[in-house]
Design a protein around this motif. Structure first.
Motif, mmCIF file in Angstrom:
data_model
loop_
_atom_site.group_PDB
_atom_site.id
_atom_site.type_symbol
_atom_site.label_atom_id
_atom_site.label_comp_id
_atom_site.label_asym_id
_atom_site.label_seq_id
_atom_site.Cartn_x
_atom_site.Cartn_y
_atom_site.Cartn_z
ATOM 1 N N UNK A 1 5.637 -2.288 -6.687
ATOM 2 C CA UNK A 1 5.508 -3.737 -7.021
ATOM 3 C C UNK A 1 6.921 -4.503 -6.958
ATOM 4 N N UNK A 2 7.821 -3.601 -7.502
ATOM 5 C CA UNK A 2 9.213 -3.878 -7.307
ATOM 6 C C UNK A 2 10.237 -3.688 -6.089
ATOM 7 N N UNK B 1 9.620 2.155 -9.887
ATOM 8 C CA UNK B 1 8.113 2.562 -10.021
ATOM 9 C C UNK B 1 7.818 2.563 -11.672
ATOM 10 N N UNK B 2 8.762 3.451 -12.187
ATOM 11 C CA UNK B 2 8.749 3.653 -13.529
ATOM 12 C C UNK B 2 8.830 2.324 -14.412
ATOM 13 N N UNK C 1 5.286 5.938 1.231
ATOM 14 C CA UNK C 1 4.127 5.795 1.340
ATOM 15 C C UNK C 1 3.338 4.757 0.603
ATOM 16 N N UNK C 2 3.851 4.213 -0.512
ATOM 17 C CA UNK C 2 3.471 3.148 -1.253
ATOM 18 C C UNK C 2 3.690 1.947 -0.696
ATOM 19 N N UNK C 3 4.905 1.858 0.032
ATOM 20 C CA UNK C 3 5.429 0.523 0.129
ATOM 21 C C UNK C 3 4.601 -0.337 1.353
ATOM 22 N N UNK C 4 4.658 -1.535 1.180
ATOM 23 C CA UNK C 4 3.981 -2.385 2.037
ATOM 24 C C UNK C 4 2.488 -2.091 1.962
ATOM 25 N N UNK C 5 1.913 -1.698 0.982
ATOM 26 C CA UNK C 5 0.653 -1.354 0.771
ATOM 27 C C UNK C 5 0.111 -0.189 1.737
#
Length: 573
Positions: A330-331, A397-398, A442-446
């Motif tokens: 998200x950030x 993330x944290x 792997x999380x970035x850009x959904x």
């Protein structure tokens, strides 16, 4: 609104019991007296009480007997239940309370080691009033910029929110808090994460519909609620109930209607028109009541507007997609590659993503306090990032999970529990663990969520999102995807920069109307602002200008002032 009407508990060693006790039923454990109201017993007596209405794991509801047994034998095992979860138990030596691993269920206590007038409570307001605690000026300053709290602070000095997954006990030696168990940290490959998450969501949604076939899916035009629908077998979708809140400027309704028509889902849509129908006096009472529900630590104006819009929807059990944000960084800002960071990076993140929408307007606070508030908020953001590690994206993330989710999302989610039961399958500890173990790349850009969508239901995966490409585009990005992502990031940054230059923020849906009505009521009843006039960090000339009609305050400022009024006006009931 009388705070005593809310469900909750207050446990204290003080005699007599101080103001703020919720009334109702009383139990005693050694030197501790527990007063509670509206809580469900899990053991046929006052021994163990469920604070939350959600008591389940991914594979189904947890029995009252199991909750009671674990509370006595191993309360830390209860932290793995689906957020929000909380319980309080009384025995011959004192009172214990436990919350979920995310800290979504808000529980509060006086400082550890405190005795004499030590307190445990489901309400920061009740705890603060019972302990006669003064305002925490640092917390007030942080909230003036964020609109919510960081870490475990409350607006009261010496009153703390219980750490996520922790257990607090109040006995003859005061308050003791035992920390939660460490989460799994071993890295996980994207393919494995997709398979594990898909299996977890399928089990969770099937069990949820087995236990609550009448449940309603909150369906938007976004990715998270579509993932939940995709985890439901197609044979179970026909006849499923879904709802969409129509918010001007979004395409949620059109996307949701296309999906529900395809699968024979019963779809309800309602807008925000009822917000305009409430009187100024009603708007004030609704916002004041929700400030109490939020313990003064989130936006009561936004919540009141949402509650009004919700009146036409069936309540009961609601399936929410809240939690998907955890799995898409998200950030995150810019190219996602491992890198260190500095305090300047933290301050830029705070200014760009955290202080824009919820900050109060210039002129409300004194110049000295405003400067101190920004310094305190920047320091809190940086400290939170440092606690998350040395790598920038993992620390971000944290920051999101450990602070924004538990303090903003948790507060608002719990505040509506008197109205409906909200179940968030993507807040399951197993899903949170998977998200935490993924590489930021792997999380970035959904990318992970896009791949998860294609694993669950490729047919829904090729349908466009509201204002965005379909999930399939995120799962299988084209070679020039980094350039497209850079353009999107640049556009977001430009919008945020323009917003900051205009010194404005984006009000919540219905918030501008509600705020204007609250201000109108203040002008008819100026004595309501007396508690704020007594605070040395609020400018008296700003209050005077608002009452005289020379200033029309932002919704964020109305929310902040409403919270200050509630916190500064003990309502022992």
């Amino acid at each position: 609104m009388n705070s005593a009407a809310l469900a909750g508990f207050l446990a204290t060693t003080a005699r007599p019991v101080p103001p703020g006790a919720p009334g109702g039923t009383r139990a005693t454990g050694g030197p501790v007296q527990l007063d509670h109201r509206g809580l469900r017993s899990t053991a046929g007596s006052n021994a163990v009480l469920a604070v939350s209405r959600v008591v389940r794991r991914a594979d189904g509801n947890v029995t009252d007997r199991e909750v009671a047994e674990l509370m006595r034998a191993d309360p830390h095992a209860l932290t793995r239940l689906l957020p929000p979860f909380g319980a309080v138990g009384v025995d011959e030596g004192g009172v214990s309370m436990v919350a979920d691993s995310l800290g979504f269920q808000h529980l509060f206590h006086t400082e550890t080691g405190s005795a004499g007038s030590a307190v445990l409570s489901s309400s920061a307001l009740q705890a603060g009033w019972a302990a006669s605690a003064p305002l925490d000026r640092t917390a007030v300053g942080i909230q003036s910029l964020l609109g919510w709290q960081m870490g475990q602070r409350t607006l009261f000095d010496g009153i703390r929110k219980l750490d996520p997954g922790a257990v607090a006990r109040l006995g003859e030696d005061g308050v003791a808090v035992s920390a939660s168990r460490a989460r799994a940290t071993a890295p996980i490959e994207l393919t494995d994460a997709v398979h594990e998450a898909a299996a977890l969501l399928r089990v969770s949604l099937n069990a949820l519909l087995d236990d609550h076939p009448e449940a309603v899916l909150q369906l938007t035009g976004g990715m998270d609620s579509r993932l939940l629908l995709s985890a439901i077998p197609e044979r179970r979708r026909r006849g499923l109930r879904a709802m969409t809140l129509e918010v001007p400027g979004t395409g949620d309704v059109a996307r949701a209607r296309a999906i529900t028509a395809r699968y024979g889902i019963h779809h309800s849509v309602h807008g925000l028109t009822d917000v305009a129908a409430v009187t100024a006096a009603q708007a004030w009472e609704l916002c004041r009541a929700d400030a109490i529900r939020l313990d003064g630590m989130a936006d009561p104006v936004a919540l009141a507007a949402q509650r009004i819009a919700e009146r036409d929807f069936d309540q009961g059990v609601r399936i929410s997609g809240l939690g998907g944000e955890i799995a898409r960084g998200f950030y995150y800002v810019g190219r996602t590659r491992d890198r260190p960071y500095t305090r300047k990076d933290a301050e830029q993140l705070a200014a760009w993503r955290m202080f824009v929408n919820e900050a109060v307007e210039p002129g409300l606070l004194t110049d000295e306090f405003s400067t101190q508030a920004r310094e305190a908020a920047n320091r809190a953001v940086y400290d939170a990032l440092r606690a998350g590690g040395d790598e920038w994206f993992r620390a971000a993330d944290e920051l999101y999970v450990g602070h924004r989710m538990q303090r903003w999302a948790g507060a608002t989610d719990v505040a509506v529990s008197d109205q409906r039961v909200v179940i968030n399958p993507m807040l399951d500890p197993g899903f949170l663990d998977i998200a935490a173990r993924l590489r930021p790349q792997d999380k970035a850009h959904a990318r992970f969520l896009g791949a998860l969508q294609m694993e669950l239901d490729p047919e829904l995966g090729v349908m466009p999102l509201d204002g965005r490409p379909p999930p399939s585009a995120y799962a299988n990005p084209v070679p020039w995807q980094p350039a497209l992502d850079a353009v999107r990031t640049g556009r977001r940054a430009a919008r945020k920069a323009l917003q900051r230059l205009r010194r404005g923020n984006r009000p919540p849906a219905g918030g501008s109307i509600m705020a204007a009505k609250v201000v109108a009521h203040w002008r008819e009843n100026p004595g309501l602002l007396d508690p704020v006039n007594g605070l040395d960090f609020v400018r008296a000339d700003w209050v005077e200008a608002v009452l005289a009609g020379r200033v029309e305050p932002r919704p964020s400022s109305v929310a902040f002032v409403t919270n200050l009024i509630v916190v500064s006006s003990p309502d022992p009931g």
